[in-house]
Design a protein around this motif. Structure first.
Motif, PDB file in Angstrom:
ATOM      1  N   GLN A  38      13.835  46.862   0.139  1.00 25.99           N
ATOM      2  CA  GLN A  38      14.625  45.672   0.032  1.00 25.99           C
ATOM      3  C   GLN A  38      15.606  44.899   1.085  1.00 25.99           C
ATOM      4  N   PRO A  39      15.508  43.624   1.459  1.00 22.41           N
ATOM      5  CA  PRO A  39      16.153  42.705   2.251  1.00 22.41           C
ATOM      6  C   PRO A  39      17.788  42.795   1.593  1.00 22.41           C
ATOM      7  N   LYS A  54      17.352  43.461   6.813  1.00 26.55           N
ATOM      8  CA  LYS A  54      16.866  42.272   6.716  1.00 26.55           C
ATOM      9  C   LYS A  54      15.638  41.869   5.649  1.00 26.55           C
ATOM     10  N   GLU A  55      14.590  43.000   7.102  1.00 25.29           N
ATOM     11  CA  GLU A  55      13.716  42.116   6.927  1.00 25.29           C
ATOM     12  C   GLU A  55      12.409  43.590   6.778  1.00 25.29           C
ATOM     13  N   VAL A  56      11.226  43.849   6.160  1.00 26.34           N
ATOM     14  CA  VAL A  56      10.700  45.002   5.548  1.00 26.34           C
ATOM     15  C   VAL A  56       9.129  44.508   6.255  1.00 26.34           C
ATOM     16  N   GLY A  57       8.571  45.161   7.094  1.00 26.97           N
ATOM     17  CA  GLY A  57       7.307  45.031   7.207  1.00 26.97           C
ATOM     18  C   GLY A  57       6.290  46.817   6.636  1.00 26.97           C
ATOM     19  N   ALA A  61      10.920  48.023   9.917  1.00 23.71           N
ATOM     20  CA  ALA A  61      12.190  47.547   8.999  1.00 23.71           C
ATOM     21  C   ALA A  61      12.958  46.461  10.482  1.00 23.71           C
ATOM     22  N   THR A  62      12.914  45.447   9.626  1.00 20.74           N
ATOM     23  CA  THR A  62      14.855  44.763  10.809  1.00 20.74           C
ATOM     24  C   THR A  62      15.641  44.819   9.753  1.00 20.74           C
ATOM     25  N   GLU A  64      20.510  44.466  10.523  1.00 15.93           N
ATOM     26  CA  GLU A  64      21.360  43.863  11.320  1.00 15.93           C
ATOM     27  C   GLU A  64      22.292  44.905  11.161  1.00 15.93           C
ATOM     28  N   HIS A  70      20.417  41.856  15.445  1.00 17.77           N
ATOM     29  CA  HIS A  70      19.064  42.080  15.024  1.00 17.77           C
ATOM     30  C   HIS A  70      18.120  43.267  15.849  1.00 17.77           C
TER      31      HIS A  70
END
Length: 149
Positions: A38-39, A54-57, A61-62, A64, A70
């Motif tokens: 999770q973020p 930071k973000e999950v697709g 995953a993005t 930091e 990023h």
């Protein structure tokens, strides 16, 4: 054919079955771990880099990797999802004993009047010695036109 002659083959097949079963189980656990990211979660990539999600697709995953930096990683490049205590211990060197519950935040936004720091009775300015150093210096001499000699 004797049963004793088949025993090595049966044993080899059994060991191969157990090895593939444990490998599949580990692989399934890794997929579940990556799907539970999770973020805000701290992670370690398979290359050994620590970062915060930071973000999950779906497949990416993005992360930091530094403040304001990023990078997009494939989910299968995430080696471990770390809990907050472990991430802070490794990345920031902060242990659970270092964290104080009664600590006042740096921004002091939650201070009450009772918590405000006491003002010292000596409100005189602090002398950093700059004026004393300037007074010891020889005064500059100028000619009548403003040029220094």
């Amino acid at each position: 054919m004797n049963i004793l002659s088949l025993l090595p083959f049966i044993l080899i097949i059994g060991v191969m079955f157990l090895m593939t079963r444990s490998a599949k189980k580990k692989q399934q656990q890794a997929v579940e771990m990556r799907n539970q990211m999770q973020p805000g979660t701290g992670v370690r990539t398979i290359g050994g880099m620590y970062a915060v999600v930071k973000e999950v697709g779906d497949d990416t995953a993005t992360l930091e990797v530094a403040p304001g930096v990023h990078a997009i990683y494939a989910k299968n490049a995430i080696g471990a999802v770390l809990d907050d205590e472990e991430y802070n211990r490794i990345v920031h060197g902060i242990t659970a004993e270092d964290v104080k519950v009664d600590e006042v935040p740096d921004d002091a936004s939650s201070l009450t009047q009772a918590d405000e720091p006491a003002v010292s009775s000596d409100d005189s300015p602090i002398d950093l010695g700059k004026k004393a150093a300037d007074a010891d210096a020889e005064p500059k001499k100028t000619d009548g036109e403003g040029d220094t000699k």
